[in-house]
Design a protein around this motif. Sequence first.
Motif, PDB file in Angstrom:
ATOM      1  N   MET A   1       0.822  -1.203   0.000  1.00  0.00           N
ATOM      2  CA  MET A   1       0.000   0.000   0.000  1.00  0.00           C
ATOM      3  C   MET A   1       0.863   1.264   0.000  1.00  0.00           C
ATOM      4  SD  MET A   1      -3.164  -0.801   2.596  1.00  0.00           S
ATOM      5  CE  MET A   1      -4.228  -2.224   2.355  1.00  0.00           C
ATOM      6  N   THR A   2       0.265   2.369  -0.451  1.00  0.00           N
ATOM      7  CA  THR A   2       0.939   3.643  -0.398  1.00  0.00           C
ATOM      8  C   THR A   2       0.714   4.264   0.975  1.00  0.00           C
ATOM      9  OG1 THR A   2      -0.958   4.928  -1.141  1.00  0.00           O
ATOM     10  CG2 THR A   2       0.389   3.891  -2.847  1.00  0.00           C
ATOM     11  N   THR A   3       1.088   5.524   1.098  1.00  0.00           N
ATOM     12  CA  THR A   3       0.921   6.208   2.385  1.00  0.00           C
ATOM     13  C   THR A   3      -0.482   6.778   2.566  1.00  0.00           C
ATOM     14  OG1 THR A   3       1.793   8.237   1.399  1.00  0.00           O
ATOM     15  CG2 THR A   3       3.365   6.771   2.522  1.00  0.00           C
ATOM     16  N   THR A   4      -1.392   6.510   1.615  1.00  0.00           N
ATOM     17  CA  THR A   4      -2.771   6.969   1.773  1.00  0.00           C
ATOM     18  C   THR A   4      -3.337   6.459   3.096  1.00  0.00           C
ATOM     19  OG1 THR A   4      -3.108   6.977  -0.622  1.00  0.00           O
ATOM     20  CG2 THR A   4      -5.080   6.911   0.774  1.00  0.00           C
ATOM     21  N   GLU A   5      -4.001   7.349   3.819  1.00  0.00           N
ATOM     22  CA  GLU A   5      -4.567   6.980   5.108  1.00  0.00           C
ATOM     23  C   GLU A   5      -5.804   6.108   4.910  1.00  0.00           C
ATOM     24  OE1 GLU A   5      -6.700   9.153   8.942  1.00  0.00           O
ATOM     25  OE2 GLU A   5      -5.524  10.345   7.516  1.00  0.00           O
ATOM     26  N   ILE A   6      -5.710   4.847   5.332  1.00  0.00           N
ATOM     27  CA  ILE A   6      -6.817   3.905   5.232  1.00  0.00           C
ATOM     28  C   ILE A   6      -7.136   3.390   6.626  1.00  0.00           C
ATOM     29  CG2 ILE A   6      -7.595   1.685   4.308  1.00  0.00           C
ATOM     30  CD1 ILE A   6      -5.859   2.190   1.872  1.00  0.00           C
ATOM     31  N   ALA A  76     -10.830   5.718   3.091  1.00  0.00           N
ATOM     32  CA  ALA A  76      -9.533   6.195   2.586  1.00  0.00           C
ATOM     33  C   ALA A  76      -9.647   7.686   2.341  1.00  0.00           C
ATOM     34  CB  ALA A  76      -9.148   5.478   1.299  1.00  0.00           C
ATOM     35  N   GLN A  77      -8.658   8.433   2.800  1.00  0.00           N
ATOM     36  CA  GLN A  77      -8.606   9.869   2.544  1.00  0.00           C
ATOM     37  C   GLN A  77      -7.886  10.080   1.224  1.00  0.00           C
ATOM     38  OE1 GLN A  77     -10.188  12.057   4.651  1.00  0.00           O
ATOM     39  NE2 GLN A  77      -9.888  13.560   3.019  1.00  0.00           N
ATOM     40  N   ASP A 160     -11.035   9.079 -11.317  1.00  0.00           N
ATOM     41  CA  ASP A 160      -9.655   9.263 -10.868  1.00  0.00           C
ATOM     42  C   ASP A 160      -9.493   8.861  -9.403  1.00  0.00           C
ATOM     43  OD1 ASP A 160      -9.010  10.194 -13.375  1.00  0.00           O
ATOM     44  OD2 ASP A 160      -9.072  12.314 -12.832  1.00  0.00           O
ATOM     45  N   LEU A 161     -10.522   9.112  -8.596  1.00  0.00           N
ATOM     46  CA  LEU A 161     -10.473   8.686  -7.193  1.00  0.00           C
ATOM     47  C   LEU A 161     -10.415   7.162  -7.100  1.00  0.00           C
ATOM     48  CD1 LEU A 161     -13.063  11.106  -5.562  1.00  0.00           C
ATOM     49  CD2 LEU A 161     -10.594  11.112  -5.193  1.00  0.00           C
ATOM     50  N   TRP A 162     -11.204   6.467  -7.936  1.00  0.00           N
ATOM     51  CA  TRP A 162     -11.175   5.001  -7.920  1.00  0.00           C
ATOM     52  C   TRP A 162      -9.785   4.487  -8.305  1.00  0.00           C
ATOM     53  CZ3 TRP A 162     -14.771   6.363  -5.377  1.00  0.00           C
ATOM     54  CH2 TRP A 162     -16.091   5.968  -5.399  1.00  0.00           C
ATOM     55  N   ALA A 163      -9.154   5.134  -9.294  1.00  0.00           N
ATOM     56  CA  ALA A 163      -7.800   4.717  -9.673  1.00  0.00           C
ATOM     57  C   ALA A 163      -6.822   4.941  -8.517  1.00  0.00           C
ATOM     58  CB  ALA A 163      -7.353   5.478 -10.921  1.00  0.00           C
ATOM     59  N   LYS A 164      -6.961   6.068  -7.828  1.00  0.00           N
ATOM     60  CA  LYS A 164      -6.100   6.327  -6.674  1.00  0.00           C
ATOM     61  C   LYS A 164      -6.354   5.326  -5.555  1.00  0.00           C
ATOM     62  CE  LYS A 164      -5.588  11.297  -7.511  1.00  0.00           C
ATOM     63  NZ  LYS A 164      -5.888  12.666  -7.018  1.00  0.00           N
ATOM     64  N   LEU A 165      -7.624   4.986  -5.345  1.00  0.00           N
ATOM     65  CA  LEU A 165      -7.950   4.016  -4.313  1.00  0.00           C
ATOM     66  C   LEU A 165      -7.313   2.669  -4.629  1.00  0.00           C
ATOM     67  CD1 LEU A 165      -9.534   3.068  -1.807  1.00  0.00           C
ATOM     68  CD2 LEU A 165     -11.511   2.685  -3.319  1.00  0.00           C
ATOM     69  N   MET A 166      -7.395   2.240  -5.886  1.00  0.00           N
ATOM     70  CA  MET A 166      -6.817   0.946  -6.239  1.00  0.00           C
ATOM     71  C   MET A 166      -5.295   0.961  -6.127  1.00  0.00           C
ATOM     72  SD  MET A 166      -9.380  -0.927  -6.611  1.00  0.00           S
ATOM     73  CE  MET A 166      -8.949  -2.414  -7.500  1.00  0.00           C
ATOM     74  N   THR A 167      -4.683   2.100  -6.405  1.00  0.00           N
ATOM     75  CA  THR A 167      -3.235   2.222  -6.182  1.00  0.00           C
ATOM     76  C   THR A 167      -2.925   2.085  -4.701  1.00  0.00           C
ATOM     77  OG1 THR A 167      -2.929   3.632  -8.131  1.00  0.00           O
ATOM     78  CG2 THR A 167      -1.253   3.762  -6.395  1.00  0.00           C
ATOM     79  N   ALA A 168      -3.711   2.764  -3.867  1.00  0.00           N
ATOM     80  CA  ALA A 168      -3.481   2.700  -2.428  1.00  0.00           C
ATOM     81  C   ALA A 168      -3.639   1.286  -1.892  1.00  0.00           C
ATOM     82  CB  ALA A 168      -4.435   3.650  -1.703  1.00  0.00           C
ATOM     83  N   LEU A 169      -4.508   0.496  -2.526  1.00  0.00           N
ATOM     84  CA  LEU A 169      -4.733  -0.874  -2.088  1.00  0.00           C
ATOM     85  C   LEU A 169      -3.743  -1.859  -2.704  1.00  0.00           C
ATOM     86  CD1 LEU A 169      -8.649  -0.968  -2.222  1.00  0.00           C
ATOM     87  CD2 LEU A 169      -7.196  -0.786  -0.188  1.00  0.00           C
TER      88      LEU A 169
END
Length: 391
Positions: A1-6, A76-77, A160-169
């Motif tokens: 995962m990335t540093t996205t807050e989950i 996820a933020q 774009d948010l969905w793409a970012k979410l999938m990157t974070a996951l």
Amino acid sequence: MTTTEIERFSFQAQPRALDDLRQRLHRTIWPDEVAAEPWRYGPPVAYMQRFVDYWLNKYDWPAQQARLNSFPQFTAQLDEHRIHFIHQVGAGPAPMPLVLTHGWPGSVVEMLEIIPLLTDPAAHGADPADSFTVIAPSIPGYGFSSRPSKRGTNVFVVADLWAKLMTALGYSRFGVQGGDWGSWISAATALRHPDRVAGLHLNYLSTRFRPALGPNDAPLSAAEEEYLARVARWADTEGGYIAIQGTKPLTLSYALTDSPAGLAAWHVEKFRSWSDCRLEPDEALTKDDMITDIMLYWLTGTTHSAMRFYSESKEHPFHLAAGQRITPPCGIVHLPKELPMPPRSWAERAFHVVHWSSLPRGGHFAAWEQPELLAQDIRDFFRPLRASIVS
């Protein structure tokens, strides 16, 4: 995962909010009505009185809340948005990541029956090799996701948010699926992130996905012209909600945010008109599910923010340039009581269609009405595309 807050998420309705809801339902002021064909002008008063009586005296919110909380949920933020999502890991040998997106007047409640069928097919008599890891987000302004505080949150922003979410996951490639707004958002995700979307499966298709006709494009066929005529007839008799929610959603929101019976009637009319039922929506959707969906809007105060998505769409339309197509492989499934759906030739003007099928029953709320049939069609479509997934 990335540093996205989950963060893990569960929901507990406040007792004060539930007490206030009951008081408002008890104080409902009912309209008069004229003798007419049932449902001609909206939900009959007698039906809505029975609906509210069930809500007050038989509906079990604690049980429904526990059902929601039995799914692994997170937030996820992402930029200024807090996105709520279910993340159910698949039980098969190589689960394929799949984003399921709901629509209006639905919510993640639409997906609760189909998620287990997709994540654990072996437990439901299907091939474990067809398993998916399901990510089912709540659109910004819907349910447990945050409400946008400024204009501009349209289908492209959500894509774009969905793409970012999938990157974070940690998912580099994935499939997308949806109906209603879910079809728009899935298509926008495939358009803007074609290198990441292995395939998109749609159970609804809007006229607005057609690209502009260029000099090298075939003119509209007789079947396509007839489809446009059906859309026009449907809009004339059923499209009033689009005009209101696409122009003045705040005006209507004062009433629906103040009256749970009013909010229920606004949703129930669509549950009945858009589902595969003969007389009443209960033939296609249970009262428990309909009320749970309405409860999510009521308890989260998202009636206005959800309807406002229509005005965002109107202000940021989904246009394709002449000759432009959405390139990832696309599967489209027809249900007999769906809103007007186009012929294949129309869809092929905008999509790379490799799968075209029909189900024997069901309407606009496919995952809700016919989860088993839709799950099988999703499995069939994505089966040959699994080799392209690299997590």
